[in-house]
Design an enzyme around this catalytic site. Structure first.
Site, PDB file in Angstrom:
ATOM      1  N   TRP A 325      49.507  23.753  27.513  1.00  0.00           N
ATOM      2  CA  TRP A 325      49.290  23.590  26.056  1.00  0.00           C
ATOM      3  C   TRP A 325      50.606  23.323  25.332  1.00  0.00           C
ATOM      4  CZ3 TRP A 325      49.385  28.115  22.213  1.00  0.00           C
ATOM      5  CH2 TRP A 325      50.229  29.139  22.642  1.00  0.00           C
ATOM      6  N   ASP A 326      51.713  23.520  26.036  1.00  0.00           N
ATOM      7  CA  ASP A 326      53.042  23.269  25.485  1.00  0.00           C
ATOM      8  C   ASP A 326      53.125  21.893  24.822  1.00  0.00           C
ATOM      9  OD1 ASP A 326      53.029  25.221  27.532  1.00  0.00           O
ATOM     10  OD2 ASP A 326      55.177  25.011  27.878  1.00  0.00           O
ATOM     11  N   GLU A 467      50.211  36.556  27.472  1.00  0.00           N
ATOM     12  CA  GLU A 467      49.611  36.671  28.810  1.00  0.00           C
ATOM     13  C   GLU A 467      49.671  38.076  29.393  1.00  0.00           C
ATOM     14  OE1 GLU A 467      51.689  33.677  31.082  1.00  0.00           O
ATOM     15  OE2 GLU A 467      50.269  32.120  30.478  1.00  0.00           O
ATOM     16  N   LYS A 580      53.986  39.420  25.113  1.00  0.00           N
ATOM     17  CA  LYS A 580      54.933  38.482  25.721  1.00  0.00           C
ATOM     18  C   LYS A 580      55.474  37.481  24.699  1.00  0.00           C
ATOM     19  CE  LYS A 580      55.220  34.990  29.358  1.00  0.00           C
ATOM     20  NZ  LYS A 580      54.526  34.277  30.428  1.00  0.00           N
ATOM     21  N   GLN A 581      54.571  36.946  23.862  1.00  0.00           N
ATOM     22  CA  GLN A 581      54.990  35.857  22.972  1.00  0.00           C
ATOM     23  C   GLN A 581      54.115  35.844  21.729  1.00  0.00           C
ATOM     24  OE1 GLN A 581      53.495  33.512  26.409  1.00  0.00           O
ATOM     25  NE2 GLN A 581      53.333  31.857  24.923  1.00  0.00           N
TER      26      GLN A 581
HETATM   27  C1  BGC Z   1      53.754  30.973  28.824  1.00  0.00           C
HETATM   28  C2  BGC Z   1      52.701  29.946  28.501  1.00  0.00           C
HETATM   29  C3  BGC Z   1      53.281  28.568  28.726  1.00  0.00           C
HETATM   30  C4  BGC Z   1      53.828  28.438  30.142  1.00  0.00           C
HETATM   31  C5  BGC Z   1      54.520  27.114  30.371  1.00  0.00           C
HETATM   32  C6  BGC Z   1      54.245  30.770  30.245  1.00  0.00           C
HETATM   33  O1  BGC Z   1      55.269  31.657  30.519  1.00  0.00           O
HETATM   34  O2  BGC Z   1      53.229  32.264  28.671  1.00  0.00           O
HETATM   35  O3  BGC Z   1      52.263  30.070  27.168  1.00  0.00           O
HETATM   36  O4  BGC Z   1      52.308  27.600  28.508  1.00  0.00           O
HETATM   37  O5  BGC Z   1      54.761  29.459  30.382  1.00  0.00           O
HETATM   38  O6  BGC Z   1      55.593  26.951  29.525  1.00  0.00           O
END
Ligand code: BGC
Length: 729
Positions: A325-326, A467, A580-581
């Site tokens: 999704w980046d 996540e 995490k984010q």
């Molecule tokens: C993140 C995801 C991201 C992926 C690729 C993961 O560590 O939690 O949101 O899409 O890395 O960058």
């Protein structure tokens, strides 16, 4: 600002791992910024876009081509290179304005000083071509053997990917064709070397190395230079053959290195013309920002019509070369606003991989289109059920990224709709985009749950952007994005006339439009999206409020191993509020106009100390929401963190025992969004470009171009006035 980064660090391991930082690329291939003499142990890579291979049960990953840059030197019979000989001097430079990598290294030998200078570029004018020059100088009569060729011993994470290699070494020419294990695809690397000084020469093919040896004795102080043209193509590249590659090399030999370099530089200047962002008053910010844009431009598939960008760009095989999704949520805006044709190419990839998404939905028993969490060609989901390795047991851990990150399909809808809203171009919707949006809405519709006697819909058992908390119910971000998908599907289905009779008829033939409209309208209206509580906080998911309320440092102090995974069943963060984010903050950012500013601010303040920022996608969301809350000062450090993601050491390189290092294009895109949309205050709604700047204190002026509604504008922000002028192209 000189648009260059440099290092004189000679630590072999750091040069290897920082190969990302000095990367040159052109969307077709990326060359890690390591040294010519490096063997696979030191992680050199010519990483290819869009071609993959799988060996046995290991992860499917993109290919690294045989390394046509491979070159080393022997003086008086002894090899000089890193590692091996301690240099007197060593410097590496990336000129990111012109996408040129260079190095200069000198050694003291028993008889004097010998110096190697090299330069390389991944041509932007002809993406299959790499140009390189390599110069040896000594201050004495040195007996030099210069070896150059193609190294078939490639660095691979889950290889070996080539079951067979065929080579040919002729005078000043060499080629290797490597055949992959899984599908028998071929990767061909051909080179032409030009050495215009008297020498003895010899060619060989041994130990997977196609090598030329040039022997000569140096005149003190005289430079001995070879120039190489290297062509890379694969069996997937329509119209490519050895004949065509031979012609390109011929032209390279005729016109010469400098002429090709000139074409390459011009092509880059074209990109920078509308792609750069100028900042006065803060050189460091301007440097980090444009360095980020350099990375985005280096991996943009400008040569293709339907292709996307992997989460680690073209910096290697990390994250399986897969698209996340980046792209839609973090990188797309840069291309939309500067080079919409590339934005279209990115989104066309999703439209063209709808088949894979439908298959995935069916596999899990859902309807419609469930996009791959880690998308490779055809929309194949490379994400495995065991995506992290436990550091304590060495065993793979069951993760649910593939099964449960439902928010991915909404990201595709967001990208397609944003493309159409910002460009005003309906062609993507007409060419499959409409079906894509409808199928994603059908997917979310099939996920909806309603309690007996209840009135609202819920979505259960998901993973949101954070996540670390798996399989939760009613993640605010996921539910809001699902609702957005329904809203977009309704917008399109009620306005089918705008696409013309043919498209309208085709949609009406495929779908029962009135029924779908009824379902999607009902879903959009009744899908539950967690609202702010009495304190104004939006609960990230059901029950989040009951988790242990600790901050990031406390959780970090509980780690038993520095690479331990924080999430999953027993992770240190899983039972706590530490995330995490950006999650709720990402949602607020996208839908900030639906919430009062104080709600945005309260959630920003609440979630920030509980966010690990363990993903490079996190900081920019905090930066942008801070801007939306009128806090450019608070946004600034998060902006810098995003913009410097590939310049700073200390980024996260491990998830459990899995290496996740590489470039961070989502952070680069996030830095752009913060600068232009956050500080610059650019938005485009209802066909109108608005610019409401709030620059950080030390930014005196900001200049950039914006493409929207089919027009291009030059924006110039100064304290006394902001001007927006249409540019005639
Ligand atoms: C993140 C995801 C991201 C992926 C690729 C993961 O560590 O939690 O949101 O899409 O890395 O960058």
């Amino acid at each position: 600002m000189d648009w260059k980064i440099r290092t004189s660090d000679r630590d072999v391991e750091r040069i290897s791992t920082r190969g990302n930082r000095f990367l040159v690329g052109n969307g077709y291939l990326g060359i890690r910024g390591t040294l010519e003499e490096y063997r696979k142990e030191q992680l050199p890579a010519v990483n290819l876009a869009g071609i993959f291979d799988q060996v046995g049960d290991s992860w499917r990953e993109p290919l690294n081509a045989p390394n046509g840059l491979y070159t080393y030197v022997k003086v008086d019979g002894e090899a000089y290179g890193l590692p091996g000989q301690e240099p007197l001097e060593h410097e590496m430079v990336l000129d990111y304005r012109n996408a040129l990598f260079s190095r200069k290294t000198s050694w003291k030998t028993g008889r004097g000083v010998v110096t190697v200078i090299s330069e390389r570029f991944a041509s932007r004018a002809e993406v299959h071509l790499i140009g390189m020059k390599y110069t040896v100088t000594a201050d004495f009569h040195a007996d030099v053997e210069l070896y150059t060729g193609i190294d078939g011993n490639v660095w691979e994470i889950n290889g070996p990917h080539y079951r067979q290699m065929e080579a040919q070494v002729l005078e000043n020419r060499a080629e290797i064709t490597a055949i992959t294990q899984e599908k028998g695809d071929t990767v061909t690397v051909m080179e032409a070397v030009c050495a215009d000084f008297p020498h003895g020469s010899e060619g060989s093919w041994r130990n997977k190395e196609a090598l030329h040896k040039y022997e000569f004795v140096t005149e003190p102080g005289r430079a001995y230079q070879i120039r190489k043209g290297i062509v890379v193509f694969t069996s997937k590249d329509a119209g490519w053959s050895k004949e065509r590659a031979g012609q390109v090399l011929e032209e390279f030999s005729d016109s010469g290195y400098e002429a090709e370099k000139q074409k390459h530089r011009q092509a880059w200047e074209e990109k920078w013309r509308y792609g750069q962002v100028l900042v006065e008053g803060d050189d460091q910010a301007m440097e980090a920002l444009n360095y980020s844009l350099y990375h985005l431009l280096s991996i943009a598939p400008a040569h293709a019509k339907s292709m996307s960008i992997p989460a680690r760009g073209l910096s290697g095989q990390t994250y399986k070369g897969a698209v996340f999704w980046d792209t839609e949520m973090f990188m797309l805006d840069y291309f939309l606003f500067t080079d919409p044709a590339v934005a279209r190419t990115l989104m066309k990839y999703r439209v063209d991989t709808l088949g894979g998404a439908k298959q995935k939905a069916a596999q899990y028993g859902w309807e419609g289109a469930y996009y791959a969490w880690e998308s490779q060609e055809g929309g194949y989901d490379a994400c495995t059920d065991y995506n992290v390795v436990d550091v304590f047991t060495g065993r793979p851990m069951r993760t649910f990224f593939r099964d449960k990150q439902y928010h991915i399909s909404a990201a595709i809808v967001y990208g397609i709709m944003r493309y159409s809203h910002i460009t005003g171009d309906d062609s993507l919707l007409k060419e499959g985009g409409l079906e894509t949006v409808i199928e994603c809405a059908r997917f979310y519709y099939s996920l909806l749950l309603k309690r007996a006697g209840g009135t609202r819909y819920e979505i259960h058992d998901v993973i949101g952007p954070d996540e670390y908390h798996e399989r939760v119910n009613n993640n605010a971000y996921t539910n809001r994005m699902a609702k957005y998908t329904f809203q977009m599907a309704v917008e399109l289905l009620t306005g089918l006339d705008r696409f013309g009779d043919r498209v309208k008829e085709s949609i009406e033939q495929q779908y029962r439009v009135p029924k779908l409209l009824e379902q999607f309208e009902d879903a959009a209206e009744h899908l539950y999206v967690p609202a702010p509580d009495e304190q104004g906080i939006i609960e990230q998911f059901d029950g989040y409020g009951n988790l242990e309320d600790v901050f990031v440092d406390q959780v970090r102090s509980r780690l038993l191993h520095e690479k331990e995974y924080w999430g999953g069943a027993y992770g240190v963060a899983s039972q706590t509020k530490v995330i995490k984010q950006a999650d709720v903050v990402t949602m607020l950012n996208l839908f900030s106009d639906e919430y009062p500013e104080d709600i945005c601010l309260k959630n920003w303040k609440y979630y920030e100390p509980r966010t690990e920022h363990g993903s490079s996608l996190s900081a920019c969301m905090y930066a942008m929401l801070a801007c939306k809350c009128g806090m450019p000062r608070e946004a600034y450090p998060f902006f810098v963190k995003s913009a410097r993601a590939d310049l700073n050491d200390g980024g996260k390189e491990w998830a459990g025992l899995i290496y996740i290092g590489g470039t961070h294009p989502a952070a680069s895109g996030g830095a752009y969004m913060t600068a232009v949309e956050g500080f610059g205050g650019v938005s485009f709604t209802e066909g109108k470009l608005k610019v409401k700047p709030q620059l950080p204190e030390n930014w005196k002026r900001m200049k950039f171009h914006i493409c929207c509604g089919g027009k291009r504008y030059a924006v110039d922000i100064r304290p006394e006035e902001t001007t927006v002028e249409e540019v005639e192209e």
